[in-house]
Design a protein around this motif. Sequence first.
Motif, PDB file in Angstrom:
ATOM      1  N   ASP A  36      -1.108 -13.315  15.568  1.00 26.42           N
ATOM      2  CA  ASP A  36      -0.658 -12.339  16.563  1.00 26.42           C
ATOM      3  C   ASP A  36       0.089 -13.062  17.681  1.00 26.42           C
ATOM      4  O   ASP A  36      -0.472 -13.970  18.321  1.00 26.42           O
ATOM      5  N   ASP A  37       1.320 -12.704  17.902  1.00 34.38           N
ATOM      6  CA  ASP A  37       2.117 -13.257  19.014  1.00 34.38           C
ATOM      7  C   ASP A  37       2.375 -14.763  18.876  1.00 34.38           C
ATOM      8  O   ASP A  37       2.591 -15.450  19.873  1.00 34.38           O
ATOM      9  N   CYS A  76       3.519  -5.456  17.965  1.00 33.34           N
ATOM     10  CA  CYS A  76       2.539  -5.438  16.886  1.00 33.34           C
ATOM     11  C   CYS A  76       2.520  -4.180  16.026  1.00 33.34           C
ATOM     12  O   CYS A  76       2.685  -4.235  14.803  1.00 33.34           O
ATOM     13  N   LYS A 129      -7.538  -7.701  13.185  1.00 29.42           N
ATOM     14  CA  LYS A 129      -6.856  -6.732  14.052  1.00 29.42           C
ATOM     15  C   LYS A 129      -6.171  -5.640  13.241  1.00 29.42           C
ATOM     16  O   LYS A 129      -5.422  -5.926  12.313  1.00 29.42           O
ATOM     17  N   HIS A 131      -4.865  -2.089  14.865  1.00 26.20           N
ATOM     18  CA  HIS A 131      -3.829  -1.613  15.795  1.00 26.20           C
ATOM     19  C   HIS A 131      -2.835  -0.651  15.153  1.00 26.20           C
ATOM     20  O   HIS A 131      -1.645  -0.647  15.482  1.00 26.20           O
ATOM     21  N   ASP A 166      -7.414  -6.837  23.957  1.00 27.87           N
ATOM     22  CA  ASP A 166      -7.341  -6.458  25.375  1.00 27.87           C
ATOM     23  C   ASP A 166      -7.477  -4.957  25.599  1.00 27.87           C
ATOM     24  O   ASP A 166      -7.288  -4.477  26.702  1.00 27.87           O
ATOM     25  N   ARG A 167      -7.796  -4.220  24.528  1.00 24.81           N
ATOM     26  CA  ARG A 167      -7.951  -2.757  24.660  1.00 24.81           C
ATOM     27  C   ARG A 167      -9.346  -2.333  24.243  1.00 24.81           C
ATOM     28  O   ARG A 167      -9.891  -2.877  23.281  1.00 24.81           O
ATOM     29  N   HIS A 214      -1.092  -8.727  35.139  1.00 23.35           N
ATOM     30  CA  HIS A 214      -0.533  -7.375  35.237  1.00 23.35           C
ATOM     31  C   HIS A 214      -1.298  -6.478  34.260  1.00 23.35           C
ATOM     32  O   HIS A 214      -1.661  -6.904  33.171  1.00 23.35           O
ATOM     33  N   HIS A 216      -4.393  -4.431  32.578  1.00 24.74           N
ATOM     34  CA  HIS A 216      -5.674  -5.036  32.155  1.00 24.74           C
ATOM     35  C   HIS A 216      -6.763  -5.040  33.232  1.00 24.74           C
ATOM     36  O   HIS A 216      -7.537  -5.996  33.329  1.00 24.74           O
ATOM     37  N   ILE A 227      -7.581  -2.956  28.930  1.00 22.75           N
ATOM     38  CA  ILE A 227      -6.768  -1.748  29.043  1.00 22.75           C
ATOM     39  C   ILE A 227      -7.658  -0.592  28.579  1.00 22.75           C
ATOM     40  O   ILE A 227      -8.184  -0.637  27.467  1.00 22.75           O
ATOM     41  N   HIS A 273      -3.138 -13.576  20.712  1.00 21.74           N
ATOM     42  CA  HIS A 273      -2.982 -12.459  21.647  1.00 21.74           C
ATOM     43  C   HIS A 273      -3.919 -12.651  22.845  1.00 21.74           C
ATOM     44  O   HIS A 273      -4.922 -13.346  22.745  1.00 21.74           O
ATOM     45  N   ASP A 332       1.041 -12.589  29.155  1.00 26.74           N
ATOM     46  CA  ASP A 332       1.032 -11.208  28.647  1.00 26.74           C
ATOM     47  C   ASP A 332      -0.026 -10.377  29.364  1.00 26.74           C
ATOM     48  O   ASP A 332      -0.531  -9.397  28.818  1.00 26.74           O
ATOM     49  N   LYS A 355       8.449 -12.228  22.194  1.00 20.25           N
ATOM     50  CA  LYS A 355       7.869 -10.888  22.042  1.00 20.25           C
ATOM     51  C   LYS A 355       8.636  -9.895  22.924  1.00 20.25           C
ATOM     52  O   LYS A 355       8.981 -10.238  24.046  1.00 20.25           O
ATOM     53  N   TYR A 356       8.867  -8.712  22.462  1.00 26.25           N
ATOM     54  CA  TYR A 356       9.578  -7.616  23.145  1.00 26.25           C
ATOM     55  C   TYR A 356      11.106  -7.766  23.113  1.00 26.25           C
ATOM     56  O   TYR A 356      11.818  -6.964  23.680  1.00 26.25           O
TER      57      TYR A 356
END
Length: 503
Positions: A36-37, A76, A129, A131, A166-167, A214, A216, A227, A273, A332, A355-356
């Motif tokens: 991941d990432d 993801c 994971k 998702h 993170d969720r 930022h 979280h 999150i 991640h 992140d 990423k993004y």
Amino acid sequence: MSKHLIVLFSFSLFTLPSSLAFAADARPNIVVIYADDLGYGDVSCYGATAVATPHIDRIAAEGIRFTDGHAPAATCTPSRYAMLTGQYAWRLKGTGIARGDAPAIIKPGRVTLSSMLQDSGYKTGVVGKWHLGLGPDEGADWNGKIAPGPLEIGFDYCFLIPATGDRVPCVYVENHRVVDLDPNDPIRVSFKKKVGDEPTGAENPELLKIHPSHGHDRTIVNGISRIGYMSGGQRARWVDEDMADRITSKAVAYIEENKADPFFLFFSLHDIHVPRVPHPRFVGTTAMGPRGDAIAQTDWCTGEILAALDRLKLADNTIVLFTSDNGPVVDDGYQDEAAEKLGDHRPAGTLRGGKYSSFEGGTRVPFVLRWPAKVKANQSSDALVCQIDLLHSFAALTGQTLAADAGPDSHNILGALLGEDPKGREHLVEHARTLALRQGVWKYIEPGKGPAVNKNTNTEVGVAPQSQLYNLRADLREQKNLADQHPQRVVKMKAMLDEIRSD
Ligand code: NG6
Ligand code: CA
């Protein structure tokens, strides 16, 4: 054997290259290890020196290292959606980064990589994971039977991190149930308003062991704010430090239990991640802080899979693909010193963005494949390959004929994956905030609205109000926009992208 099966089987013998014709029970196992990432430059076989990844490097040394291998998207959920369904995620609404309480995005009945292999007689499992959402459109019943999910789209077994580390909900799901749930302590989840009376990162930052940079800042689980909000399920909550061990032992157990059959294992790592909380035995193994230590842990997870295959004498006839769901990101959302301790390490290697991003760093990722029985060792391939192609490529490998509308964007690139075809795909759409088209040496990024840089993550997202055209052979780092010099090519590539979009 029924007549139907005989026809199918003899068909497979005729359509496969003679080197690949095998009896049904000699079909290779398939293991996809999905980081991941993890960026193009994050592993040592792609040039990293600040962290060693001997097990990932071993896959490359005993097989093929692709220099132009891609995730279907720069985040993801759309990457996983596209890899499993063979359809570009941008074709379907609701396939962006999923909330922790999102309903199942891939509906039962869809042909997927797992259903195709299951239909052909493989045992199929996913560990790690997910998702991709769980449950009906009203949302999953975390305290009851959680369905639909992987088991309804072709997996026989699952052990899941439902969304991301993170969720919320911060619990594991095995098959249809939350693992270790105490019925007297039911789980509630919300992404809209606080549920229960547990502290959040915003209200009680003094309770945190890692602080957000930022977002979280909602419910605190294991000293880390996440999150979304959750309450209950105390006994079932995961411990981040143990996550890699937990999922790796499940993945190894899955291999052991299914060693007698051809099996497909989708081993979907949490690392690297956020939150990056490797087990204490990896802490300090690199000078890069948690992000580097999580890479070391990723390599360990990979090594455990390779060791299990060796121990069970399965390595020779098992395809192992190691790759990542999108490019790298440094900050992140948590203050984990990733930026401060990066030093000279370049997560995306020589590529621009991450990423993004629509630049190559967004989707071009580590992509190494090993199959000792059929694939020569020590190969490097510049073929354009993408995870979205696994559906049609492995269908060809296992002699499956797919329905005409199955996996519309997936190409059979088996020859490239096995090192026999140096070219791979004719074209590829890269999916970030804007779409980009790869064709030959050229890359066209369509114009888009919005900021060029994601300030939170400090990523160049590749969005610009004008067309961008790069010659990747001369300018892999996408520095020189040639759109003005080659207006005809821009027109042609835009038309081609529009045509693919309208398919
Ligand atoms: C973003 C999160 C980021 C990460 C990402 C999904 C914030 C501010 N940022 O919205 O931390 O979770 O979603 O990452 O919440 S992915 O790899 O699963 O796509
Ligand atoms: Ca990811």
